[in-house]
Scaffold this motif. Structure first.
Motif, PDB file in Angstrom:
ATOM      1  N   GLY A 128     -19.418 -19.862 -20.248  1.00  0.00           N
ATOM      2  CA  GLY A 128     -17.925 -20.260 -20.744  1.00  0.00           C
ATOM      3  C   GLY A 128     -17.894 -21.082 -19.108  1.00  0.00           C
ATOM      4  N   SER A 129     -17.702 -21.217 -18.115  1.00  0.00           N
ATOM      5  CA  SER A 129     -17.526 -21.936 -17.022  1.00  0.00           C
ATOM      6  C   SER A 129     -18.492 -23.254 -17.482  1.00  0.00           C
ATOM      7  N   PHE A 130     -17.700 -24.559 -16.902  1.00  0.00           N
ATOM      8  CA  PHE A 130     -17.461 -25.903 -17.062  1.00  0.00           C
ATOM      9  C   PHE A 130     -18.939 -26.502 -17.036  1.00  0.00           C
ATOM     10  N   TYR A 131     -19.411 -25.697 -15.356  1.00  0.00           N
ATOM     11  CA  TYR A 131     -20.931 -26.280 -15.042  1.00  0.00           C
ATOM     12  C   TYR A 131     -21.495 -25.209 -14.977  1.00  0.00           C
ATOM     13  N   GLY A 132     -22.618 -25.465 -15.959  1.00  0.00           N
ATOM     14  CA  GLY A 132     -24.300 -24.751 -16.551  1.00  0.00           C
ATOM     15  C   GLY A 132     -25.260 -24.336 -15.195  1.00  0.00           C
ATOM     16  N   HIS A 133     -24.403 -24.028 -14.249  1.00  0.00           N
ATOM     17  CA  HIS A 133     -25.390 -23.822 -12.768  1.00  0.00           C
ATOM     18  C   HIS A 133     -25.291 -22.082 -12.800  1.00  0.00           C
ATOM     19  N   ASN A 134     -26.333 -21.586 -11.833  1.00  0.00           N
ATOM     20  CA  ASN A 134     -25.809 -19.934 -12.211  1.00  0.00           C
ATOM     21  C   ASN A 134     -25.629 -20.238 -10.450  1.00  0.00           C
ATOM     22  N   ASP A 135     -24.795 -20.799  -9.669  1.00  0.00           N
ATOM     23  CA  ASP A 135     -24.394 -20.568  -8.413  1.00  0.00           C
ATOM     24  C   ASP A 135     -23.792 -19.174  -7.998  1.00  0.00           C
ATOM     25  N   SER A 136     -23.655 -18.525  -8.468  1.00  0.00           N
ATOM     26  CA  SER A 136     -22.812 -17.361  -8.783  1.00  0.00           C
ATOM     27  C   SER A 136     -23.384 -16.341  -8.395  1.00  0.00           C
ATOM     28  N   ASP A 149     -12.501 -26.313 -17.814  1.00  0.00           N
ATOM     29  CA  ASP A 149     -12.666 -27.257 -18.150  1.00  0.00           C
ATOM     30  C   ASP A 149     -10.828 -27.599 -17.600  1.00  0.00           C
ATOM     31  N   TRP A 150     -10.567 -29.198 -16.596  1.00  0.00           N
ATOM     32  CA  TRP A 150      -9.512 -29.476 -16.260  1.00  0.00           C
ATOM     33  C   TRP A 150      -8.949 -30.696 -17.185  1.00  0.00           C
ATOM     34  N   ARG A 151     -10.185 -31.375 -18.747  1.00  0.00           N
ATOM     35  CA  ARG A 151      -9.250 -32.792 -18.577  1.00  0.00           C
ATOM     36  C   ARG A 151      -8.003 -33.136 -19.742  1.00  0.00           C
ATOM     37  N   PRO A 152      -7.457 -33.940 -19.527  1.00  0.00           N
ATOM     38  CA  PRO A 152      -6.155 -34.214 -20.369  1.00  0.00           C
ATOM     39  C   PRO A 152      -6.223 -33.982 -22.001  1.00  0.00           C
ATOM     40  N   GLY A 153      -5.185 -32.754 -22.408  1.00  0.00           N
ATOM     41  CA  GLY A 153      -5.522 -32.193 -23.503  1.00  0.00           C
ATOM     42  C   GLY A 153      -6.106 -30.581 -23.501  1.00  0.00           C
ATOM     43  N   THR A 154      -6.877 -30.517 -22.460  1.00  0.00           N
ATOM     44  CA  THR A 154      -7.692 -28.634 -21.936  1.00  0.00           C
ATOM     45  C   THR A 154      -5.882 -27.534 -21.483  1.00  0.00           C
ATOM     46  N   GLU A 155      -6.430 -26.625 -21.897  1.00  0.00           N
ATOM     47  CA  GLU A 155      -4.933 -25.409 -21.180  1.00  0.00           C
ATOM     48  C   GLU A 155      -5.119 -25.717 -19.978  1.00  0.00           C
ATOM     49  N   GLN A 156      -6.222 -25.906 -19.315  1.00  0.00           N
ATOM     50  CA  GLN A 156      -5.825 -26.125 -17.956  1.00  0.00           C
ATOM     51  C   GLN A 156      -4.505 -27.795 -17.253  1.00  0.00           C
ATOM     52  N   TYR A 157      -4.964 -28.626 -17.817  1.00  0.00           N
ATOM     53  CA  TYR A 157      -4.268 -29.773 -18.238  1.00  0.00           C
ATOM     54  C   TYR A 157      -2.933 -30.381 -17.878  1.00  0.00           C
ATOM     55  N   LYS A 158      -2.914 -29.224 -19.285  1.00  0.00           N
ATOM     56  CA  LYS A 158      -1.128 -28.979 -19.304  1.00  0.00           C
ATOM     57  C   LYS A 158      -0.840 -27.560 -18.577  1.00  0.00           C
ATOM     58  N   TYR A 197      -6.156 -10.570  -6.450  1.00  0.00           N
ATOM     59  CA  TYR A 197      -4.744 -10.666  -7.087  1.00  0.00           C
ATOM     60  C   TYR A 197      -4.556 -12.166  -7.185  1.00  0.00           C
ATOM     61  N   VAL A 198      -4.201 -12.828  -7.859  1.00  0.00           N
ATOM     62  CA  VAL A 198      -3.566 -14.284  -8.492  1.00  0.00           C
ATOM     63  C   VAL A 198      -2.994 -14.024  -9.469  1.00  0.00           C
ATOM     64  N   PRO A 199      -1.243 -14.483  -9.104  1.00  0.00           N
ATOM     65  CA  PRO A 199      -0.104 -14.472  -9.774  1.00  0.00           C
ATOM     66  C   PRO A 199      -0.562 -14.974 -11.176  1.00  0.00           C
ATOM     67  N   ALA A 200      -1.699 -15.335 -11.833  1.00  0.00           N
ATOM     68  CA  ALA A 200      -2.596 -16.102 -13.383  1.00  0.00           C
ATOM     69  C   ALA A 200      -1.645 -15.629 -14.097  1.00  0.00           C
ATOM     70  N   GLU A 201      -0.973 -16.286 -15.646  1.00  0.00           N
ATOM     71  CA  GLU A 201      -1.422 -15.676 -16.579  1.00  0.00           C
ATOM     72  C   GLU A 201      -2.317 -14.892 -17.036  1.00  0.00           C
ATOM     73  N   ASN A 202      -3.623 -15.108 -17.094  1.00  0.00           N
ATOM     74  CA  ASN A 202      -4.960 -14.483 -16.946  1.00  0.00           C
ATOM     75  C   ASN A 202      -5.702 -14.600 -16.298  1.00  0.00           C
ATOM     76  N   ARG A 203      -5.819 -13.650 -15.553  1.00  0.00           N
ATOM     77  CA  ARG A 203      -6.989 -13.706 -14.820  1.00  0.00           C
ATOM     78  C   ARG A 203      -8.343 -14.668 -14.845  1.00  0.00           C
ATOM     79  N   ALA A 204      -8.838 -14.695 -15.555  1.00  0.00           N
ATOM     80  CA  ALA A 204     -10.521 -14.907 -16.670  1.00  0.00           C
ATOM     81  C   ALA A 204     -10.031 -16.675 -15.892  1.00  0.00           C
ATOM     82  N   LYS A 205      -8.699 -16.918 -16.015  1.00  0.00           N
ATOM     83  CA  LYS A 205      -8.905 -18.062 -15.973  1.00  0.00           C
ATOM     84  C   LYS A 205      -7.671 -18.597 -14.451  1.00  0.00           C
TER      85      LYS A 205
END
Length: 564
Positions: free
Chosen positions: A328-336, A377-386, A349-357
């Motif tokens: 589900g990562s935007f980039y399909g690399h194996n960096d992690s 994904d941060w592009r226009p129309g995505t949840e993160q862009y909003k 801890y981060v004050p995110a609504e969903n810590r997976a996002k």
């Protein structure tokens, strides 16, 4: 003969502290532990070889190491002192021959134990979802079936109260791939978080971590202290440090041969020296570079403990935390290394609504920070862009005049050679699409990025054009966003292109961090400091009134009007 000594909790599958008898250079961003083919190790005991470890019982202090083998070639004996940190189990030391590719176990030492391996350790503070809430996260070996976790806290010198803590952990099956699921796996213990609420602005609090065992006895950490956040809009001096791409290193150099992330100690030590003049830290991605070797998260949290236990230590998500094919990562690399974000969102801890996002906003006095997650994904129309637009548009600039956008990958401008060679661009493809309009529309003062392991500052720039010349002083109305790369936290450095773009105002190929100081509602000081000496090598000041923020500038006023 080439020997390899390992301090291992389960030596047959994991190497935790590694010392190699001849110099080996790490390649690129490769995790050094990945070069040891421990899964191919065989037993080849040699009667004349032995390893002895002492002392056999350790408290919470660690051993400093230096390598002293001057007489080894003559006598066959050597002395090695290692730093050991509490990782909830015993340590043993194993002696191998055969090098990295075909290690052969020839001797193993006695066990070395901590007095209480399950004790609560490595507290990490973070801002809560409201300005007057502080969270405390820590690690222990106690499950909720064994002990009840809590924090004892209160005003310094005043009555203390108790706040309960929640408990999380994750399993091998939570990982997405190898090495995190295989040779890199290590039980992370239990991660506890408590929420300290209704804090008084700027007040000093003390706290300690506690676990109540089933028999009624208590296990305590040492005492710590922190200062609560200022009230939103409070007119006082507020100082925030920002950097990315730090990693961690051993003081004894044991598993960091080739100076892999050794400079992270420079940054850590410099921040510890400056703690009296730091109110918050934001580490924007590439935190530990564990890359699937889970023991490294304990190493990082231990290294930053003097900082994170005293001021809020906010984090962002980077490619070495999140990226993995099919996860589900935007980039399909194996960096992690197969972690796919799980340790990061559990350990911090981060004050995110969903810590997976892992995108969120946090306010600190006169600052509003909008922290994006470039690995989703941060592009226009995505949840993160909003989310990004909501974060930028909802700030009250009369209270919080300093609006800062942060992300790991460069969504703006960078003249690093990596982007030239790998992308043929000056940043992430599609990075500025849509976002640049938001930065301009909502008058974002600074866009700060990591990923590139060096420092760079642009002119105030919009649509690839300097709207205003680069300077050390900006006055009057907002014209455009200044972009800063501050990814020199400690991982090996990234070179620049040979040619300097016209919009690149200052570049530095070195390790360092940035510091923002809000002097008042009208004056913001930005400083770039080198980790090796803490001196300022670049700086600029923004000086303006509230009406200057609200004034129109290029393309940030309505294109139509009802005026007649």
């Amino acid at each position: 003969m080439r020997f390899l000594i390992m301090a291992a909790i389960r030596w047959v599958v994991l190497a935790y502290i590694v010392v190699i008898g001849c110099a080996t250079i790490a390649r690129g961003n490769e995790q050094p532990l990945s070069r040891i083919a421990i899964e191919r190790a065989t037993v080849a005991a040699v009667d004349s070889a032995s390893v002895k470890a002492q002392p056999t019982v350790l408290g919470l202090k660690f051993q400093y190491a230096n390598f002293n083998n001057a007489d080894y070639n003559r006598s066959g004996k050597g002395l090695l002192r290692l730093q050991l940190i509490n990782q909830r189990e015993d340590f043993s030391f194993a002696l191998f021959s055969g090098g990295l590719s075909a290690p052969k176990l020839i001797a193993i030492s006695n066990k070395v134990s901590f007095q209480n391996p399950k004790a609560p350790v490595y507290p990490r503070l973070a801002q809560g979802k409201s300005w007057n809430e502080m969270t405390v996260t820590w690690t222990s070996g106690y499950s909720i079936k064994e002990a009840i976790p809590f924090v004892e806290w209160g005003h310094k010198g005043g009555n203390q109260m108790l706040s309960p803590a929640g408990t999380l952990t994750f399993s091998r099956n939570s990982m997405c791939g190898s090495p995190a699921r295989t040779v890199g796996w290590r039980d992370p213990g239990y991660i506890h978080t408590s929420f300290l609420k209704e804090l008084w602005p700027d007040s000093l609090y003390t706290y300690r971590l506690g676990h109540r065992l089933l028999d009624g006895t208590h296990i305590w950490s040492k005492s710590y202290s922190f200062r609560a956040s200022p009230y939103p809009g409070q007119d006082s001096v507020q100082r925030v440090v920002i950097f990315g791409d730090m990693g961690k290193a051993e003081i004894d150099g044991s598993d960091e041969y080739g100076n892999y992330e050794q400079a992270s100690l420079y940054t850590t030590n410099q921040l510890i020296k400056e703690l009296d003049s730091i109110d918050m830290v934001i580490h924007i991605g590439d935190l530990s570079y564990a890359n699937g070797y889970l023991s490294q998260w304990d190493q990082l949290t231990q290294q930053i403990e003097p900082i994170a236990s005293t001021v809020p230590y906010m984090i962002g998500s980077g490619n070495h935390e999140r990226d993995w094919p099919g996860s589900g990562s935007f980039y399909g690399h194996n960096d992690s290394g197969g972690e796919c974000g799980v340790p990061t969102q559990t350990m911090f801890y981060v004050p995110a609504e969903n810590r997976a996002k892992l995108w969120y906003s946090t306010d600190y006095g006169m600052f509003r920070f909008c922290i994006a997650d470039t690995e989703q994904d941060w592009r226009p129309g995505t949840e993160q862009y909003k989310f990004i637009e909501q974060c930028l548009s909802s700030v009250d600039r009369s209270k919080q005049p300093w609006l800062i956008f942060l992300a790991h990958r460069v969504l703006g401008y960078s003249s690093a050679s990596w982007y030239e060679i790998m992308m043929g661009s000056y940043g992430e493809p599609m990075g500025r699409d849509g976002l640049e309009e938001l930065w301009q529309k909502y008058k974002v003062d600074l866009a700060v990025f990591g990923h590139i392991h060096s420092y760079e500052r642009t002119c105030p720039i919009y649509q690839n054009r300097c709207v205003q010349d680069g300077s050390n002083l900006y006055t009057g109305q907002f014209n455009a966003t200044t972009h800063v790369i501050v990814g020199g936290g400690g991982a090996m450095l990234s070179p620049f292109r040979a040619t300097v773009p016209y919009w690149s105002f200052f570049r530095d190929y070195d390790f360092g961090f940035s510091k923002l100081t809000a002097l008042n509602h009208s004056t913001l000081l930005f400083e770039y400091k080198k980790s090796r000496d803490g001196k300022v090598y670049d700086h600029f000041t923004i000086s303006r009134d509230y009406r200057d923020i609200m004034a129109c500038s290029i393309d940030n006023c309505p294109r139509t009007t009802l005026a007649v």
